[in-house]
Design a protein around this motif. Structure first.
Motif, PDB file in Angstrom:
ATOM      1  N   PHE A  95      76.814  86.076   9.634  1.00 25.97           N
ATOM      2  CA  PHE A  95      75.425  86.532   9.561  1.00 25.97           C
ATOM      3  C   PHE A  95      74.827  86.611  10.969  1.00 25.97           C
ATOM      4  O   PHE A  95      74.992  85.710  11.773  1.00 25.97           O
ATOM      5  CB  PHE A  95      74.603  85.560   8.703  1.00 25.97           C
ATOM      6  CG  PHE A  95      74.870  85.741   7.231  1.00 25.97           C
ATOM      7  CD1 PHE A  95      74.033  86.542   6.466  1.00 25.97           C
ATOM      8  CD2 PHE A  95      75.960  85.134   6.621  1.00 25.97           C
ATOM      9  CE1 PHE A  95      74.283  86.723   5.109  1.00 25.97           C
ATOM     10  CE2 PHE A  95      76.217  85.315   5.274  1.00 25.97           C
ATOM     11  CZ  PHE A  95      75.367  86.116   4.513  1.00 25.97           C
ATOM     12  N   VAL A  96      74.198  87.712  11.273  1.00 24.10           N
ATOM     13  CA  VAL A  96      73.512  87.872  12.558  1.00 24.10           C
ATOM     14  C   VAL A  96      72.038  88.124  12.240  1.00 24.10           C
ATOM     15  O   VAL A  96      71.722  89.062  11.502  1.00 24.10           O
ATOM     16  CB  VAL A  96      74.099  89.065  13.356  1.00 24.10           C
ATOM     17  CG1 VAL A  96      73.340  89.255  14.670  1.00 24.10           C
ATOM     18  CG2 VAL A  96      75.588  88.867  13.602  1.00 24.10           C
ATOM     19  N   ASP A  97      71.194  87.273  12.770  1.00 21.24           N
ATOM     20  CA  ASP A  97      69.750  87.365  12.479  1.00 21.24           C
ATOM     21  C   ASP A  97      69.493  87.433  10.976  1.00 21.24           C
ATOM     22  O   ASP A  97      68.692  88.250  10.493  1.00 21.24           O
ATOM     23  CB  ASP A  97      69.128  88.595  13.172  1.00 21.24           C
ATOM     24  CG  ASP A  97      69.164  88.464  14.687  1.00 21.24           C
ATOM     25  OD1 ASP A  97      69.213  87.307  15.164  1.00 21.24           O
ATOM     26  OD2 ASP A  97      69.170  89.497  15.365  1.00 21.24           O
ATOM     27  N   GLY A  98      70.228  86.632  10.234  1.00 22.55           N
ATOM     28  CA  GLY A  98      69.996  86.571   8.789  1.00 22.55           C
ATOM     29  C   GLY A  98      70.621  87.709   8.008  1.00 22.55           C
ATOM     30  O   GLY A  98      70.566  87.742   6.781  1.00 22.55           O
TER      31      GLY A  98
END
Ligand code: SF4
Ligand code: SF4
Length: 399
Positions: A95-98
């Protein structure tokens, strides 16, 4: 083996090639012909996508536990590119930035989709495909989608499909009789139990050549040697049927006219009518429910665990784990089928009736007369030799 070392396998016709690889283990074949294989594969790289449906991953475990060669040596020698395998390829879903990462380097589902879109690969399927409930396939999910959806996409773009293990080939334990079996509606790739009209490919209207490697689990040799034969062009993937039986199993490993019983290490006891009625004995396991006389596999010759042992040799009755219709056909596992009828009426015709079961035993074995044929004498001598050997071993241990 000496003669085989001098064979030029590249110039062999398909039938001879399959006989030779059938007689040799994967290890011997890949080891002996290493340089020719490298030459044959110099310019090629075969892509394999291996997907898992409803199963226990036992077949992958079996292949991964194969020794000499192990799976990694086999991949190297056969120049295979495993583009996707649930257990071998690290799962990524970062996950990147959610948000779930949307590149194939960070998200294995995207990597799988990209590999499928490239096409031109061998699809290995392990595990049954859920069709239930009501044709939706939702009883087996793969991330956000159904396994049925993934299978549809992957099979449509594959050059051919190798189904391994009983779940992927004939439904296996997923399709055993139960109160929910119709609701779950699990299917094999090209069959449901013994019925080709209910295979998932037929259900989906997809026409792809299929080879079934039966077994619960499959023997690593059966999988690796079949892959080797396909990759080396020794099986015509557009028309594999001539080397397969009616259930799409390679005849070389699952011979039509020979059962496991023929070559069983306990066969001598069967022929002289010595049967174990409790576990841990040395005699024939037929009265403990052994299904060897109805099982078309080369387990007794090829063996398992690096060719060290196999079921009946280790004292466990054969449960016929590679016949279509397993598991219902084989249950109850440890009861003599002479007195217990098969539980699934659909498969009665494929399984011996009580009468047929008796027919498989020589008259001498069941005490109906003294047929002193050469087979019986030979087998009796074999059994006697084993008893003597056992006594000798015991004496040695006692000393
Ligand atoms: S019945 Fe089973 S244990 Fe007995 S000889 Fe046949 S395969 Fe072996
Ligand atoms: S001996 Fe019978 S139960 Fe054992 S692996 Fe072979 S077919 Fe399956």
């Amino acid at each position: 083996m000496g003669e085989l070392e001098n064979t030029d396998f590249l110039s062999m016709d398909r039938r001879t090639f399959l006989k030779v690889v059938g007689a040799m283990g994967a290890s011997a074949f890949l080891g002996l012909h290493r340089s020719e294989i490298s030459k044959a594969l110099e310019l090629s790289k075969t892509r394999v996508i291996w997907i898992h449906g409803a199963e226990c991953t036992g077949c992958s475990e079996s292949v991964l536990n194969g020794r000499d060669p192990d799976i990694f040596q086999a991949i190297q020698k056969l120049s295979v590119d495993i583009a996707y395998h649930e257990m071998l390829i690290q799962q990524q879903g970062i996950f990147v930035d959610g948000e779930l990462a949307s590149t194939s380097e960070l998200n294995s589902e995207i990597m799988l989709d990209e590999a499928i879109e490239e096409g031109g690969y061998i699809l290995v399927v392990e595990g049954a495909i859920a069709n239930g409930p009501d044709g939706t396939g939702k009883y087996c999910m793969y991330g956000e989608r159904t396994f049925k959806e993934l299978f549809t996409k992957a099979a449509s773009n594959a050059t051919f499909v190798l189904a391994i293990g009983m779940c992927a080939t004939y439904g296996g334990i997923n399709s055993a009789n139960s109160e929910i079996v119709d609701l779950m509606d699990f299917r094999g790739v090209a069959f449901l139990r013994r019925d080709p009209s209910k295979g998932m490919l037929t259900e989906l209207g997809i026409d792809r050549p299929v080879i079934n490697i039966a077994g619960c689990p499959s023997n690593p040799d059966w999988v690796l040697l079949t892959l080797a034969a396909v990759i080396l062009g020794k099986i015509d993937i557009n028309d594999p049927d001539p080397i397969l039986d009616e259930f799409k199993r390679p005849l070389v490993f699952f011979p039509e006219n020979v059962t496991l019983h023929w070559n069983c290490p306990r066969r001598g006891y069967y022929d002289i009518g010595q049967f174990d009625t409790e576990f841990s004995g040395d005699a024939c396991l037929w009265k403990l429910g052994c299904k060897g006389p109805y099982t078309h596999s080369d387990c007794a010759l090829r063996k398992w665990n690096g060719s060290v042992n196999m079921c009946t040799q280790a004292g466990s009755p054969c449960i016929s784990c590679c016949e279509p219709g397993f598991f219902d056909n084989s249950t109850p596992f440890y009861k003599n089928v002479q007195t217990v009828a098969p539980s699934n009426s659909e498969t009665d015709s494929s399984f011996p009736s009580n009468e047929n079961n008796e027919d498989t035993i020589t008259p001498a074995a069941i005490g109906l007369g003294a047929t002193a044929g050469a087979t019986v004498i030979g087998s009796a001598a074999y059994a006697a030799r084993r008893i003597v050997q056992k006594d000798d071993n015991k004496k040695e241990m006692d000393q």
